[in-house]
Design an enzyme around this catalytic site. Sequence first.
Site, PDB file in Angstrom:
ATOM      1  N   LYS A  84       0.766  -1.167  -0.074  1.00 42.66           N
ATOM      2  CA  LYS A  84       0.073   0.032  -0.084  1.00 42.66           C
ATOM      3  C   LYS A  84       0.879   1.223   0.046  1.00 42.66           C
ATOM      4  O   LYS A  84       0.408   2.517  -0.520  1.00 42.66           O
ATOM      5  CB  LYS A  84      -0.855  -0.273   1.484  1.00 42.66           C
ATOM      6  CG  LYS A  84      -2.029  -1.044   0.937  1.00 42.66           C
ATOM      7  CD  LYS A  84      -3.140  -0.843   1.999  1.00 42.66           C
ATOM      8  CE  LYS A  84      -4.005  -1.965   2.162  1.00 42.66           C
ATOM      9  NZ  LYS A  84      -5.313  -1.956   3.032  1.00 42.66           N
TER      10      LYS A  84
ATOM     11  N   ASP B 126     -10.429   2.330   1.607  1.00 40.94           N
ATOM     12  CA  ASP B 126     -10.486   1.905   2.976  1.00 40.94           C
ATOM     13  C   ASP B 126     -11.258   3.002   3.852  1.00 40.94           C
ATOM     14  O   ASP B 126     -12.122   2.489   4.796  1.00 40.94           O
ATOM     15  CB  ASP B 126      -9.053   1.568   3.511  1.00 40.94           C
ATOM     16  CG  ASP B 126      -8.754   0.106   3.092  1.00 40.94           C
ATOM     17  OD1 ASP B 126      -9.440  -0.508   2.855  1.00 40.94           O
ATOM     18  OD2 ASP B 126      -7.260   0.165   3.075  1.00 40.94           O
TER      19      ASP B 126
ATOM     20  N   GLY C 243      -4.996  -0.043  18.868  1.00 42.53           N
ATOM     21  CA  GLY C 243      -3.685  -0.400  18.019  1.00 42.53           C
ATOM     22  C   GLY C 243      -3.147   0.874  17.325  1.00 42.53           C
ATOM     23  O   GLY C 243      -3.808   1.907  17.155  1.00 42.53           O
ATOM     24  N   ALA C 244      -2.027   0.548  16.539  1.00 47.07           N
ATOM     25  CA  ALA C 244      -1.419   1.845  15.752  1.00 47.07           C
ATOM     26  C   ALA C 244      -0.716   1.353  14.670  1.00 47.07           C
ATOM     27  O   ALA C 244       0.113   2.018  14.229  1.00 47.07           O
ATOM     28  CB  ALA C 244      -0.536   2.595  16.857  1.00 47.07           C
TER      29      ALA C 244
END
Length: 289
Positions: free
Chosen positions: A80, A117, A140-141
């Site tokens: 990506k 997305d 999360g990160a």
Amino acid sequence: MTREDGSPYGPHHAGVLGSPIGHSLSPVLHRAAYAELGLTEWRYESHEVDEAALPGFFKSLPDEAGDARWAGFSLTMPLKRAVIPLLDEISDTAASVEAVNTVTFGQGLYTKGDNTDIPGMVAALAERGVDTVESAAVLGAGATASSALAALATVCTDPVVAYVRSDARAAEMRGWGERLGVDVRTEPWARAVEAFDARLVIATTPAGATDELAERVPARPGTLFDVLYEPWPTRLAAAWSARDGHVVSGLDLLVHQAVLQVRLMTGLPEAPLAAMRAAGEEALAARRR
């Protein structure tokens, strides 16, 4: 049948790139869309391509294409960000998170990168009645967390709290917040259960990472958006549903972002959401048998 720009529909090729790629549901979703739309000459295939092979893959397209017209590619990890230097143009949405999950082709194989997305997340939430929330938390990160923050920029009115495992990740999330115009506050993962006080919780962690939190879901939770779709349900999602909380799944995200990809690649104004979701659910059910 013609596209919106008046060009004819001939044989078109599209596909998904990534490594590993065998697990991807994208071929199932896109082929279901083509069948529903009557695009009988369209093809959508999986291509095992890692970062090292990506430049060569793109260079080979004119030779491989032959008489077929390339419509576009879906991209999974780890491509990506790696694809960005190879493209002629990227959208503002993709640039905002430095992540491209969709490539479309113009005249002479001119390439444009986009990110479905982020609007896919917004659409998946809206489908479940979540248009605006006062409080939101991110678990999360990683790369998906930055897309979650971009989506929350249009959904959440108050600061977003991100629960992370390291100081470096905390700094990264605050940096993304500044870039995306989102007020982000970070907390250590040891306090992750406090995320459940928010009306919207987005879990962006790998499989198993939130299992330890499943027993701490409150009696009356808000909405959980768990971006995983396999295995499903996660322990956290199952516990959330058991307490009558609203759950948005990774399949919801996958389908909504794929709907946008189909529209970008075909030029058609709509894509068959219901048929694509049904195909995805059937494919996942078959894997579990």
